[in-house]
Write a protein that holds these residues in place. Sequence first.
Motif, short mmCIF file in Angstrom:
data_model
loop_
_atom_site.label_atom_id
_atom_site.label_comp_id
_atom_site.label_asym_id
_atom_site.label_seq_id
_atom_site.Cartn_x
_atom_site.Cartn_y
_atom_site.Cartn_z
N HIS A 84 -6.29 18.78 5.28
CA HIS A 84 -5.84 17.57 5.59
C HIS A 84 -6.72 17.82 6.90
N GLY A 85 -7.12 16.20 7.20
CA GLY A 85 -7.18 15.76 8.59
C GLY A 85 -6.79 15.74 9.42
N LEU A 86 -7.05 15.19 10.36
CA LEU A 86 -6.00 14.08 11.57
C LEU A 86 -5.54 13.17 10.48
N GLY A 87 -4.78 12.63 9.91
CA GLY A 87 -4.50 11.81 9.19
C GLY A 87 -4.66 11.51 7.83
N PHE A 88 -5.89 11.49 7.07
CA PHE A 88 -7.03 11.70 6.23
C PHE A 88 -6.44 13.23 5.08
N GLU A 89 -5.99 12.85 3.98
CA GLU A 89 -5.88 13.86 2.95
C GLU A 89 -7.27 14.46 2.51
N LEU A 90 -7.76 15.82 2.33
CA LEU A 90 -8.76 15.82 1.98
C LEU A 90 -9.25 17.01 0.21
N ASP A 91 -9.65 16.49 -0.36
CA ASP A 91 -10.54 17.73 -1.27
C ASP A 91 -9.45 17.58 -2.35
N GLN A 92 -8.49 16.15 -2.74
CA GLN A 92 -8.20 16.32 -3.44
C GLN A 92 -8.28 16.16 -4.86
N PRO A 93 -8.55 16.63 -6.02
CA PRO A 93 -9.34 16.52 -7.62
C PRO A 93 -8.12 15.35 -7.88
N TRP A 94 -7.21 16.09 -8.06
CA TRP A 94 -6.50 15.19 -8.22
C TRP A 94 -6.24 13.43 -8.84
N TYR A 95 -6.72 13.24 -7.14
CA TYR A 95 -7.23 11.35 -7.31
C TYR A 95 -8.42 11.46 -6.82
N ALA A 155 7.98 0.33 10.16
CA ALA A 155 7.13 1.80 9.89
C ALA A 155 6.61 2.53 9.64
N GLY A 156 5.82 3.72 10.35
CA GLY A 156 5.01 5.13 10.38
C GLY A 156 4.52 5.47 9.20
N HIS A 157 5.13 5.45 8.11
CA HIS A 157 5.05 6.20 6.53
C HIS A 157 5.01 4.59 5.44
N ALA A 158 5.02 3.98 6.00
CA ALA A 158 5.11 2.61 4.36
C ALA A 158 5.14 1.64 5.24
N GLY A 159 4.90 0.08 4.50
CA GLY A 159 4.95 -0.72 5.20
C GLY A 159 3.71 -2.31 5.15
N VAL A 160 2.71 -1.35 5.17
CA VAL A 160 1.08 -2.21 5.03
C VAL A 160 1.33 -2.88 3.92
N PHE A 161 0.61 -4.44 3.44
CA PHE A 161 -0.43 -4.98 2.43
C PHE A 161 -1.03 -5.16 2.34
N SER A 162 -1.95 -5.28 1.46
CA SER A 162 -3.84 -5.54 1.82
C SER A 162 -3.80 -5.98 0.89
N LEU A 187 0.76 -1.20 -0.07
CA LEU A 187 0.39 0.16 -0.16
C LEU A 187 0.84 1.38 0.12
N ALA A 188 2.04 1.03 0.15
CA ALA A 188 2.88 1.97 0.21
C ALA A 188 2.64 3.69 1.52
N SER A 189 2.60 4.42 0.90
CA SER A 189 1.61 5.48 2.22
C SER A 189 0.84 5.37 2.10
N ILE A 190 -0.70 4.67 1.81
CA ILE A 190 -2.39 4.62 2.51
C ILE A 190 -1.76 4.10 4.14
N SER A 191 -0.09 3.07 4.43
CA SER A 191 -0.04 2.58 5.56
C SER A 191 0.35 4.28 6.82
N LYS A 192 0.09 4.88 5.69
CA LYS A 192 0.18 6.03 6.91
C LYS A 192 -1.72 6.41 7.28
N LEU A 193 -2.84 6.18 7.29
CA LEU A 193 -3.40 6.22 7.42
C LEU A 193 -3.62 4.91 8.66
N PHE A 194 -3.32 3.92 8.60
CA PHE A 194 -3.39 3.16 9.75
C PHE A 194 -2.56 3.37 11.03
N THR A 195 -1.67 4.21 11.15
CA THR A 195 -0.56 4.71 11.83
C THR A 195 -1.25 5.26 12.45
#
Length: 583
Positions: free
Chosen positions: A356-367, A304-311, A134-142
């Motif tokens: 940005h919320g506490l963890g989530f990015e918000l309102d990003q039309p580019w993705y 690590a807090g920024h990456a490492g989760v698989f799903s 998941l790369a940086s989506i791991s940040k949500l778990f942290t």
Amino acid sequence: MRARKVLVVTLAVLLAATTTAGAATTTSRPGQGRFDRPQHGFAPASTTLREGGPGDAGLDQRPIRDAEQFLKSWTEPDASGHPHFSGAVGLLAHDGVVVDRYSVGGAVRYADAKGTELPLAQQVPMHDDTIFDLASISKLFTSIAALQLADQGKLEVNAPVVRYLPEFGVQGKQDVTIEQLLTHTSGFDADPSPSLWEGYPDIPSRRAAVLGSPLKNAPGSTYLYSDLNMLTLGFVIEKLAGKPLDQVVHDSITAPLGMADTGYNPPADKLGRVAATEYESDPPRGLVRGQVHDENAWSLGGVAGHAGVFSTAGDLAVLCQTILNGGSYHGHRILRPDTVEKMLTNYNARFPDDAHGLGFELDQPWYMGALSSPVTAGHTGFTGTTLVIDPESRSFALLLTNRVHPTRDWGSINTARQVWATSLAKAMAVRPVVGLDAWYAAPDNDATVTLSTPPLSSRSGSLRASFHAFVDTEGPSDPLQLEASTDGVNWQRVPLHATGPGAPAGTVTSLSGHGHRAWWQVSADVPAAAVTTLRWRYTTDPNYTGRGISLDGVKVTERGRTVLDGERNPAELTSSGWQLSTR
């Protein structure tokens, strides 16, 4: 004329009856299947995901099928000689219904960084249960793990990091707060320098290097996305929980939610389901599969807090629904509802493009594409992963690719991210305000569409235009304008006045915006002329689009006299890029 009126009324009644009957069997809530009926608050905590098709959730399947074909085309070589990504798994859900699962391409496809394809017998196709880095989506778990500690009273979000990690308070960092780590406003540079994997000999020295990293900017002065924020937060979690981050995530998130295929360092018995990432020569890792792709996370043992989760897409769907439910799923609560609200609340108002919320990015039309709104939450990962949660429609879109397989140099997949999320927005309906249909336009990037009246004669030289508008665009760079011309060649903007939720205040010369998801009532006084032609012009810039624009109830009057009634006589309007649509 009377017979025509009766026929129209009869058709309207029949359509209403059909819609009502359909709603009784396929629609459980007033907002289901509707883009113009934004939901407020969380879904019921009892909501669990069930399998279905688009029709089971009141959705139009055509935009979704078109998006599937787009993803398929991007797994095939283009003019560059290679595809945009090896393979993908997509999942779309609306109002508790998983309306689409789609897998295409290869989980393992290439033998080297040059893109030499493996023999077919050695390739591994994508499946719905393929496991992705998941790369940086791991940040949500942290982030969730940290906020769980806050719910338990063990962590204060406003507190300085040094309260929990005294050794962090060097290089001017004594005032950096937990909140600033969560919102990427701490002042850290983007990445550790030098890289952890090449600058330090072992894990203890790499951890010490993170804690000793200097700031680039004063705390709170700048938004700068940085892996150092979540690396640091991961160490805080371990200190307060008294156990490693991977165990914390398992015990407090994935195990309660039943996310059996989610975690760090996938076990050997699941390797056959793991999508390959990059073929690396520096460091000399060869084809990376089953180990975290991010080199800094790899140098820390894969946790690590920024990456490492698989799903998998299926596991992430459970996490998304948990957020939509306010922190609970299948009887297991992992966050308090007010804590989830903080994850979906913008703390970065002073940095307008970096909500940005506490963890989530918000309102990003580019993705996030047309699902984007001020409360739409999500995250992406460098390996080609995307997660988008839209609370206003109680929907989410997941797109997992291995776009770095076999190399990170094959380019961006942001267009695919947008297309996939936008397909879900377009599958939802925007129902006409007046009559059976409305004019709808959703042009591609860098395009212009027009809807024009015939030349309109005025006895007094004073015309007034009125119409309803549903406007969901990227923003001011994608405007809708009403223009007037006396010769059909030279055009001038007509000032507009709009009312309704999210409508611009006062008199404006264009309409744009996204996230309000409501019809506006619009009126305009046309400049005096004996004969005037009006046209509605919608123009998009080269990047990003919203769901599009709908116009309904178009009418032009002169002192109460109807000059043009586009609702009764739509053939009077000339369309270039607009179409009549019932949704």
